[in-house]
Write an enzyme that holds these catalytic residues in place. Sequence first.
Site, PDB file in Angstrom:
ATOM      1  CB  SER A 280      -0.898   0.013   1.245  1.00 44.69           C
ATOM      2  OG  SER A 280      -1.499   1.275   1.443  1.00 44.69           O
TER       3      SER A 280
ATOM      4  CE1 TYR B 170      -4.305  -2.272   4.959  1.00 45.40           C
ATOM      5  CE2 TYR B 170      -3.440  -0.079   4.489  1.00 45.40           C
ATOM      6  CZ  TYR B 170      -3.976  -1.273   4.048  1.00 45.40           C
ATOM      7  OH  TYR B 170      -4.158  -1.488   2.704  1.00 45.40           O
TER       8      TYR B 170
END
Length: 273
Positions: A146, A159
């Site tokens: 990401s 995350y």
Amino acid sequence: MTLYRANPKHGVAWITGGSSGIGRALAKDLAANGFVVAVTALDEHPIDSLIVETAQMPGRVVAYPCDVTDEPRMASTVAAIEKDLGPIVLAVFNAGNYIATPGEDLRVRDFRQSFEVNYFGIINGLVPLMERMRIRARGHIVLVGSVTAYFGWPTTAAYGGSKAAINILAESLKYDFDKMNVRVQVMNPGFIDTPLTEKNMLPMPGLMPVNRASRRMLRGIEHGGFEVTFPRRLSWGLKLLALLPRPVCRWFISTATRWTGRPLNFDRKPPSE
């Protein structure tokens, strides 16, 4: 030496986290390009409709349910796929979750769950698969990261930390994977319109439709280099931002996300054990 790049004539593709979102869309795109695609998702997330949707395509989709956090079962899944369908030549480790971690409401279990799924969910499949790819001296591995891996964002301590770990994992393994003719890529997408991003507490600039994101991933698998990131306007802007002194970077992110004016929330009760 030109590194191996997956070809449907050589074997099958395997996608984890393929019941929804970008994993599901990519499974369809790979089947449309002739791959037999083994799709792994949780038992409670069946992919019957995906199998029906791809039935008339050049390739096909086959379900191999598994929890990516279950190490022995992941090894058994790798063995079952290769026994039933043939060698796995492309593995897309896509399974992931997002749990917001605001600083005033930290919970150990949120960090542990994030890393168990996002990071160790890769390791549990990568280790048994690499034993087979090493012997065959070819393979293609895709790890889904990401853009939140580039630097810290509000609420992404768990995350973003797991996605940064994935980027380091890919960079570290590339040295030896190259020698074994196993291509490793890391996909660092921006914000994709999926059920996962619906839980995001942040503004999401450049939100990309899932089908368009899948096509970008497919193009990256077919032609891309070590890192594939999209949408470019967002991802390359963030790369440039990461080069600035960290105080400047943090000021920009805090301003852009309007986090400076956000009040702390102490209303949630401590979790019951």
